[in-house]
Design an enzyme around this catalytic site. Sequence first.
Site, PDB file in Angstrom:
ATOM      1  N   LYS A 497      22.397  43.734  -0.087  1.00  0.00           N
ATOM      2  CA  LYS A 497      22.210  42.525  -0.896  1.00  0.00           C
ATOM      3  C   LYS A 497      22.167  41.304   0.009  1.00  0.00           C
ATOM      4  O   LYS A 497      22.531  41.368   1.189  1.00  0.00           O
ATOM      5  CB  LYS A 497      23.341  42.400  -1.916  1.00  0.00           C
ATOM      6  CG  LYS A 497      24.729  42.244  -1.298  1.00  0.00           C
ATOM      7  CD  LYS A 497      25.808  42.114  -2.367  1.00  0.00           C
ATOM      8  CE  LYS A 497      27.177  41.915  -1.734  1.00  0.00           C
ATOM      9  NZ  LYS A 497      28.220  41.654  -2.737  1.00  0.00           N
ATOM     10  N   TYR A 726      21.869  10.971  15.278  1.00  0.00           N
ATOM     11  CA  TYR A 726      21.954  10.133  14.091  1.00  0.00           C
ATOM     12  C   TYR A 726      23.336   9.486  13.960  1.00  0.00           C
ATOM     13  O   TYR A 726      24.354  10.096  14.302  1.00  0.00           O
ATOM     14  CB  TYR A 726      21.674  10.959  12.840  1.00  0.00           C
ATOM     15  CG  TYR A 726      20.202  11.255  12.618  1.00  0.00           C
ATOM     16  CD1 TYR A 726      19.276  10.229  12.499  1.00  0.00           C
ATOM     17  CD2 TYR A 726      19.754  12.577  12.511  1.00  0.00           C
ATOM     18  CE1 TYR A 726      17.938  10.503  12.289  1.00  0.00           C
ATOM     19  CE2 TYR A 726      18.417  12.864  12.291  1.00  0.00           C
ATOM     20  CZ  TYR A 726      17.509  11.822  12.187  1.00  0.00           C
ATOM     21  OH  TYR A 726      16.197  12.093  11.985  1.00  0.00           O
ATOM     22  N   MET A 775      18.648  18.201  11.005  1.00  0.00           N
ATOM     23  CA  MET A 775      18.048  19.214  10.139  1.00  0.00           C
ATOM     24  C   MET A 775      17.433  20.368  10.946  1.00  0.00           C
ATOM     25  O   MET A 775      17.615  21.535  10.614  1.00  0.00           O
ATOM     26  CB  MET A 775      16.974  18.601   9.241  1.00  0.00           C
ATOM     27  CG  MET A 775      16.299  19.626   8.329  1.00  0.00           C
ATOM     28  SD  MET A 775      14.983  18.927   7.316  1.00  0.00           S
ATOM     29  CE  MET A 775      15.944  17.954   6.157  1.00  0.00           C
TER      30      MET A 775
END
Length: 831
Positions: A497, A726, A775
């Site tokens: 799974k 950032y 990201m």
Amino acid sequence: MPNSVNYSFGSIVKILKNESVLVVNEELIVKNLLIDSRKLITPEFSIFFAIVTKRNDGHKFIEELYQKSVRNFVVSAMPENIDDYSEANFILVKDTLKSLQALSINHRKNFKIPVIGITGSNGKTIIKEWLYQLLCEDKKIVRSPKSFNSQIGVPLSVWQMDYEHELAIFEAGISETDEMDKIQPIIQPTIGIFTNIGQAHDENFINHNQKVGEKIKLFSKVNTLIFCLDHSEIKGMIFKSENFKNIKSFTWSKKFDADLNIKKITKNGQKTTISAIYKTDTIEIVIPFTDDASIENSIHCWCLMLLLGYSNASIAKRMLLLAKVAMRLELKEGINNCSIINDSYNSDLNSLIIAIDFLNQQKQHHKKSIILSDILQSGRDEDDLYKQVGDLLQQKGIDKIIGIGKAITRQKDKFNIEKIFYNTTSDFLSDYSFSEFHNETILLKGARLFKFEAIGKALQQKAHETVLEINLNALIHNLNYYKSLLNADTKIMAMVKAFSYGSGSYEIANILQYHQVDYLTVAYTDEGIELRKSGITSPIMVMNPEEQSFDTMIKYSLEPEIYSFRILNLFEESILRHAKPFENPLPIHIKLDTGMHRLGFDEKDLPELINRIKSNTNFFVKSIFSHLAGSDDPVHDDFTNEQIDCFKKMSDQVQEVVDYNILRHILNSSGISRFRDAQFEMVRLGIGLYGVGCNETEQSLLQNVSTLKTNISQIKTVEAGQTIGYSRNGKAEKEMQIATIPIGYADGLSRTLGNGKGKLFYKNNLVPIVGNVCMDMCMIDVTNLGAEEGEEVVIFGKEFPINQLAEVLGTIPYEVLTSVSRRVKRVYYQE
């Protein structure tokens, strides 16, 4: 003199000196020894040894092999239905493995050629393959396929010896005491190479001295033994042993007087220069590698060639051409929904057979193609060689061959499948339309000379440099570890799974199906459908069936978990919606709640549940199961035992009212290890399969399966006082070297690890993440580490275990694994 030693079934009976035989035709010719039913090539010339191990019993496959026309068998127990094998020959022995070894010992006696035996903790396969590269232009060589160095692999390796061979190179590995006593008579080496001693299999030996003592048994009758004096345990054991008083040695050392004294090692770019003194002369070689292991391995090869009388000028010329040894087969996603198996570093018949077996494990595509170069330096007659290759491809069900090279092109009439041929790799790349590849599995198998890397790049699906590598050998090692804890008749349900815990769905299901796991389990119906469409035929349980999914579950033969009356009602309604009645009742899996309090029927629900089971003939209960809440933690052992007792009591009530056997399972990975008396008929194997143990002891017995890695994109020098990333959260207190790597939170690297909390593995160092995780990328501190762009950085893996990363994050390994984004390319490899 003929090239081959010929055996009939009758001659093998005489060799094994066994009178308990059932002979139908003693004249049947035997050429191939078979121990794995899945690797059958020529049934008419094979004899199957039904080997019994802790994990398997070869006798279970006799009927299947007989149906496939195998007629010769060596067994330790005759089939009960012996009359069904009216055309078969049987030899009944006490121990089929010992008989396999005895047959190979007898076969070895036919040959008087030099035989090199190699053992040690590391480097055996590399040295064997490099010696083949260095010597094959002068001699016809037989060698161990891949890493065939075990109690079973060594007999199969030695069986390859024919009269045409002028040199043999075999490796030998042991994992416990007394094993080398069985291997030495099979190999009977005349020259020995003892590579080194390390930590492999330490758990089965008292200390390194005992392990060295076991390994040197391989060399008890050699003429000359090559070893490094710098390994004190090896040197001490050899010099102390009475058995080695009359054996010549060829030694090398960086510290002591030796036959080959290493004076200087200089690494420059991608090459290493090694200078030494030999017989008062200063000599040197250059190798195209810089890692320490390759340097050690090359020196062992250097010693062997000097021992054989090669001039150093000849040795140096060949050493410079040493090629990387492909220790693994890689499975990657390719263009046009293809799967690519990359084995493009060598092309010989033995490795071709192994690669095709791996190709045939893949079920995600119906079509199987191979891109194959000339097979170089085989020593075989060209016509005979390519006829054998053509027959092999046809027997193994390969649909198409693209042949590259002048020799294979000359022999194109030997291939009776879809085919196309090119003289060179360049011709293929320029003339073939790659759009013709679609929905197929493609095996790349080429000698180094043909530079198939270019084909691999053209076929591979483009992706960024961050990859999750999945070691299929480690996965199967872990499967076998848990199998060793089970009773012989206990079945295994493997959890695939959540994208197989982030490792990939059908790729993992494929290998588990190949190794005959009894059941697979997914979380949702869509996962099960994906597996069915990819060719997975094993039974599949769906743990979270949804209201709208039952119709498709029935269509794709998926089996639902039933945990409430609402779900049972929905399943019954779906059955009734089908216009045609089912010939057989459909299987369901009943979930009981024994204390987890998540899903499942409570004990008070049993009377109604039993009535429903008895009254509906459209389904039957395949299994009953429950979940343990704390089987990994000794603190909860009393509660776990209460759960097990409750489960037995509840499941017994259901079993009593049906006239068929129901499988029961409650143990998860940690439960298998810690509550072995509660195996019932089946267990569920999850995170343990992927290399995460329930405690330190078990962790040491498992192997790392998944490695998340990336490469350095750019390196910058950041002055003191400047900021990084950032929000300017990263600040250089002093001048720093910052490396940017292409992995961020969109790939599964948690933002929590930013600003020094998380560390990644680079050049044997844990280096901190600087600033916020972005990201698509993050920055790490590589100050004073001599960093270069393109170098590898490991997020988790063998060097930096996932457990440690999970601990830093305050979570569990499950979450870390399943968080790896699907945009991260998965690369599957098998050594």
